[in-house]
Design a protein around this motif. Structure first.
Motif, PDB file in Angstrom:
ATOM      1  N   ARG A  74       4.551   3.055 -14.860  1.00 55.88           N
ATOM      2  CA  ARG A  74       4.748   2.200 -13.672  1.00 55.88           C
ATOM      3  C   ARG A  74       3.608   1.202 -13.502  1.00 55.88           C
ATOM      4  N   ASP A  75       2.383   1.660 -13.773  1.00 54.27           N
ATOM      5  CA  ASP A  75       1.245   0.726 -13.683  1.00 54.27           C
ATOM      6  C   ASP A  75       1.430  -0.434 -14.651  1.00 54.27           C
ATOM      7  N   ARG A  84       3.143   7.523 -14.352  1.00 54.23           N
ATOM      8  CA  ARG A  84       2.233   6.658 -13.600  1.00 54.23           C
ATOM      9  C   ARG A  84       1.753   5.518 -14.495  1.00 54.23           C
ATOM     10  N   GLU A 104       4.887   8.311  -0.772  1.00 50.41           N
ATOM     11  CA  GLU A 104       4.925   9.294  -1.869  1.00 50.41           C
ATOM     12  C   GLU A 104       4.560  10.687  -1.379  1.00 50.41           C
ATOM     13  N   LEU A 163       3.893  13.404 -14.989  1.00 50.51           N
ATOM     14  CA  LEU A 163       3.434  12.534 -13.899  1.00 50.51           C
ATOM     15  C   LEU A 163       2.492  11.450 -14.431  1.00 50.51           C
ATOM     16  N   CYS A 202       4.935  12.889  -6.206  1.00 50.51           N
ATOM     17  CA  CYS A 202       5.932  11.812  -6.206  1.00 50.51           C
ATOM     18  C   CYS A 202       5.340  10.475  -6.641  1.00 50.51           C
ATOM     19  N   LEU A 203       6.152   9.714  -7.355  1.00 50.06           N
ATOM     20  CA  LEU A 203       5.887   8.294  -7.602  1.00 50.06           C
ATOM     21  C   LEU A 203       7.102   7.536  -7.104  1.00 50.06           C
ATOM     22  N   TYR A 223      12.606   6.986  -6.776  1.00 46.26           N
ATOM     23  CA  TYR A 223      11.490   7.928  -6.763  1.00 46.26           C
ATOM     24  C   TYR A 223      11.635   8.954  -7.866  1.00 46.26           C
ATOM     25  N   VAL A 244       7.111  -1.360  -8.944  1.00 46.84           N
ATOM     26  CA  VAL A 244       6.719  -0.750  -7.656  1.00 46.84           C
ATOM     27  C   VAL A 244       7.459  -1.410  -6.495  1.00 46.84           C
ATOM     28  N   ARG A 251       1.433   5.101  -1.080  1.00 42.63           N
ATOM     29  CA  ARG A 251       0.942   6.490  -1.258  1.00 42.63           C
ATOM     30  C   ARG A 251       1.415   7.399  -0.129  1.00 42.63           C
TER      31      ARG A 251
END
Ligand code: PLP
Length: 368
Positions: free
Chosen positions: A222-223, A219, A59, A215, A70-71, A206, A228, A56
């Motif tokens: 990605r989860d 997210r 990010e 976003l 950002c992620l 990124y 990651v 985080r």
């Protein structure tokens, strides 16, 4: 008044000072975290695929520099393919660079087409077709490896009018080189593996956007896919980001000197660098970029001369990446890029300019 680039880089993503605490807290290594016995809480970290404080912080830093939320991802490809797969649906059309990073085109051929996504490949320098019915445009400017440039604000205007999502791969420029969101793009994607982290020791990707729906979708993507970066890589990247301004300054100065020297030689053809006043990408680059990249391309005529040049040089390492501390060169045709056999992408490192010029000249003289 906005702070300067060096100040922004060195402070980006750092917590407020607390006596007795470090400037950049160390990496938090965890897969699960202790849970409250009563059950999970939304403001406590629970599991590292979703939650990690080191990630985080990185990010926040990249988001500050690009100007959005950002992620980070495990690689640039993880970020780009995550964007394409989570936004595009069967029947959609995507416009991708014909001359950008080749793995994106390979992914489109292998995976997007199989999902009934139509792909149009357009050269970075354009011309761009009308965008009616196009769901997503991905630009890569300057493009890798040809260093073509396109006018982000002009494409953003036609994308907005057509209701098309505009993403820009900012890998080569970095957030200090240009700010695609300020130029009208909806999304920035990129590889942090290159100049952003810049030490040739990790992979990172990124995505930055101000669009809360994009976003949230990314997210969730990605989860659920788990693309990651680990805590140590995220921490290393954050530590490295602090010197981005200094590194780019030297890389760009070296590229200016190298491009000028190469242009003066009759045994080197096709020198490209957007900072060269005579380069065809210069007018747009000079308008939209805040600084020029450290990457230069040129043609030595044959694979054999490239090999002899690399063997003769003491300071130019053969390597297939760019943006690092050390000067590297890559003959792109060996990876299947649509370039001539002697085409070289040279990434200037942070060596002393005079040393680099002397070494390059000697290696070229020895192999002329
Ligand atoms: C312009 C560009 N985008 C994306 C990527 C992919 O990045 P990564 O190697 O971190 O997956 C690269 C890699 O070279 C690149 O040059």
């Amino acid at each position: 008044m906005e702070l300067g680039d060096g100040t922004r880089c060195v402070r980006a993503g750092l917590p407020e000072p607390v006596p007795g605490e470090p400037f950049l807290p160390g990496p938090v290594f965890a897969a699960p975290y202790h849970l409250d016995p009563a059950g999970p809480s939304p403001d406590r970290d629970g599991y590292a695929r979703m939650d990690n404080p080191t990630r985080r912080r990185l990010e926040s830093a990249i988001g500050e520099l690009e100007g959005g939320d950002c992620l980070v991802f495990s690689s640039g490809q993880a970020a780009i393919t995550g964007l394409l797969l989570s936004v595009l649906r069967p029947g959609d059309t995507a416009l991708l660079p014909a001359d950008g990073y080749y793995t994106v085109r390979a992914f489109a051929a292998a995976t997007l087409r199989a999902q009934a996504v139509a792909v149009m490949l357009i050269p970075t320098a354009g011309p761009y077709p009308p965008l009616g019915g196009v769901r997503l445009v991905l630009l890569e400017t300057p493009s890798n490896p040809g260093l073509e440039v396109c006018d982000i604000a002009a494409v953003a205007a036609i994308a907005r009018a057509a209701g098309t999502l505009l993403a820009v791969d900012n890998t080569t420029a970095t957030p200090l080189g240009q700010r695609p969101l300020a130029l009208g793009a909806d999304v920035v994607v990129g590889s942090g593996t290159k100049a952003l982290a810049g030490h040739s020791d990790l992979l990172l990707g990124y995505l930055v956007t101000r669009d809360s729906a994009v976003l949230a979708r990314l997210r969730q993507w990605r989860d659920q896919t788990g693309a990651v970066p680990g805590a140590f890589d995220a921490w290393l990247a954050h530590r490295s980001l602090a010197t981005l301004d200094l590194r780019l300054e030297r890389q760009s100065a070296n590229a200016a000197a190298v491009a000028t020297r190469l242009s003066s030689r009759s045994d080197v053809a096709g020198v490209r660098w957007p900072g060269l006043p005579g380069d065809r990408s210069h007018p747009v680059a000079a308008r939209q970029m805040r600084r020029m990249p450290g990457v230069v391309s040129f043609d030595l005529g044959s694979a054999d001369r490239v090999a002899r040049f690399l063997a003769a040089s003491r300071l130019v390492a053969a390597a297939t990446s760019f943006g690092g501390l050390h000067t590297t060169a890559d003959r792109r045709a060996q990876w299947g890029d649509d370039t001539s056999e002697g085409f070289v992408r040279l990434s200037c490192g942070i060596e002393d300019t005079d040393d680099l010029l002397a070494d390059l000249s000697a290696a070229l003289d020895a192999t002329g």
